[in-house]
Design a protein around this motif. Structure first.
Motif, PDB file in Angstrom:
ATOM      1  N   UNK A   1       2.037  -1.203   4.902  1.00  0.00           N
ATOM      2  CA  UNK A   1       1.376  -2.475   4.568  1.00  0.00           C
ATOM      3  C   UNK A   1       2.230  -3.352   3.424  1.00  0.00           C
ATOM      4  N   UNK A   2       1.711  -4.186   3.916  1.00  0.00           N
ATOM      5  CA  UNK A   2       1.734  -5.586   3.123  1.00  0.00           C
ATOM      6  C   UNK A   2       1.403  -6.554   2.958  1.00  0.00           C
ATOM      7  N   UNK A   3       0.811  -7.637   1.741  1.00  0.00           N
ATOM      8  CA  UNK A   3       0.177  -8.778   2.479  1.00  0.00           C
ATOM      9  C   UNK A   3       0.381  -9.871   0.758  1.00  0.00           C
TER      10      UNK A   3
ATOM     11  N   UNK B   1       1.124  -0.963   0.395  1.00  0.00           N
ATOM     12  CA  UNK B   1       0.015   0.042  -0.239  1.00  0.00           C
ATOM     13  C   UNK B   1       0.692   0.936  -0.291  1.00  0.00           C
ATOM     14  N   UNK B   2       0.693   1.728  -1.273  1.00  0.00           N
ATOM     15  CA  UNK B   2       1.669   2.963  -1.486  1.00  0.00           C
ATOM     16  C   UNK B   2       0.184   4.364  -0.431  1.00  0.00           C
TER      17      UNK B   2
ATOM     18  N   UNK C   1      -1.150   1.139  -4.556  1.00  0.00           N
ATOM     19  CA  UNK C   1      -0.642   0.339  -4.847  1.00  0.00           C
ATOM     20  C   UNK C   1      -0.097  -0.490  -5.789  1.00  0.00           C
ATOM     21  N   UNK C   2       0.909  -0.846  -5.137  1.00  0.00           N
ATOM     22  CA  UNK C   2       1.577  -1.698  -7.018  1.00  0.00           C
ATOM     23  C   UNK C   2       1.418  -3.002  -6.360  1.00  0.00           C
TER      24      UNK C   2
ATOM     25  N   UNK D   1      -7.853  -8.484   5.978  1.00  0.00           N
ATOM     26  CA  UNK D   1      -7.548  -7.550   6.662  1.00  0.00           C
ATOM     27  C   UNK D   1      -7.073  -6.071   6.308  1.00  0.00           C
ATOM     28  N   UNK D   2      -7.848  -4.725   6.901  1.00  0.00           N
ATOM     29  CA  UNK D   2      -7.940  -3.668   6.114  1.00  0.00           C
ATOM     30  C   UNK D   2      -6.000  -3.051   6.959  1.00  0.00           C
TER      31      UNK D   2
END
Length: 209
Positions: free
Chosen positions: A137-139, A112-113, A159-160, A131-132
């Motif tokens: 954060x990375x998922x 998330x950018x 996001x990327x 998850x929010x």
């Protein structure tokens, strides 16, 4: 005898390693194959083959899902051909969503950018993980599993996503079911949805029958 065997193995390892190409920039003028595009002639390469500038601009989110995915796969960025990696940009307007979908050819990593994104996936045992996520954060989404992203914030989200393949593939569940000519009766029998709802979704997504 042991030393000779070790030396022979070492020679074979070095010889096989030396035969591996540094890269294989895709020649998009030739047909794709199961192992990727054929390599572009090395004599015709330049640094431009290893640079792609298409992810700097926001995608157009004026659409049904209020989202835009801008890919840097082999077709857009031939330099990733054969390297087992690729990237994409994800723009989500307020209320934007990337519906349930899968990537048959690769796992995905989301970072998330800007903004807030609710993301998750469903395992093959039907366990749900969501998850929010916030800036930084990375998922991860394992290969082939259904997953989604929703803008759950009050502003645009960026996001990327990276993939473990230069051509990860994509199948969006909603479009697979309702954006084609699969007969409504078959969709109803296999999804337990009522016919009226199926026809409504086909009308929205462009399906027939």
């Amino acid at each position: 005898m042991l030393i000779q065997s070790v030396l022979a193995f070492s020679f074979l390892f070095v010889a096989s390693y030396a035969s591996v190409q540094d890269f294989c920039v895709a020649d998009l003028s030739l047909p794709d194959t199961p192992s990727g595009f054929p390599c572009k002639d090395v004599k015709k390469l330049s640094v431009s083959d290893f640079v792609y500038s298409g992810l700097g601009a926001a995608g157009n989110t004026s659409n049904l899902i209020k989202a835009a995915v801008t890919p840097a796969f082999t077709a857009q960025f031939p330099g990733v051909n054969g390297l087992g990696i690729s990237l994409a940009r994800l723009d989500l307007a307020v209320g934007g969503v990337v519906p349930m979908h899968t990537h048959p050819g690769a796992s995905e990593l989301l970072v998330i950018i800007e903004g807030t994104i609710c993301a998750g996936f469903i395992s093959s045992a039907n366990a749900v993980y969501f998850k929010t996520l916030y800036k930084g954060d990375i998922m991860v989404f394992p290969q082939g599993l259904l997953h989604f992203q929703i803008n759950s914030g009050k502003g645009p989200a960026l996001a990327f996503v990276s993939f473990g393949s230069p051509s990860p593939g994509l199948q969006i569940t909603d479009f697979a079911l309702f954006a084609n000519d699969l007969p409504t009766e078959i969709v109803a029998a296999t999804t337990f949805l009522d016919v009226a709802q199926i026809k409504k979704l086909k009308g929205v997504l462009g399906g027939s029958n």
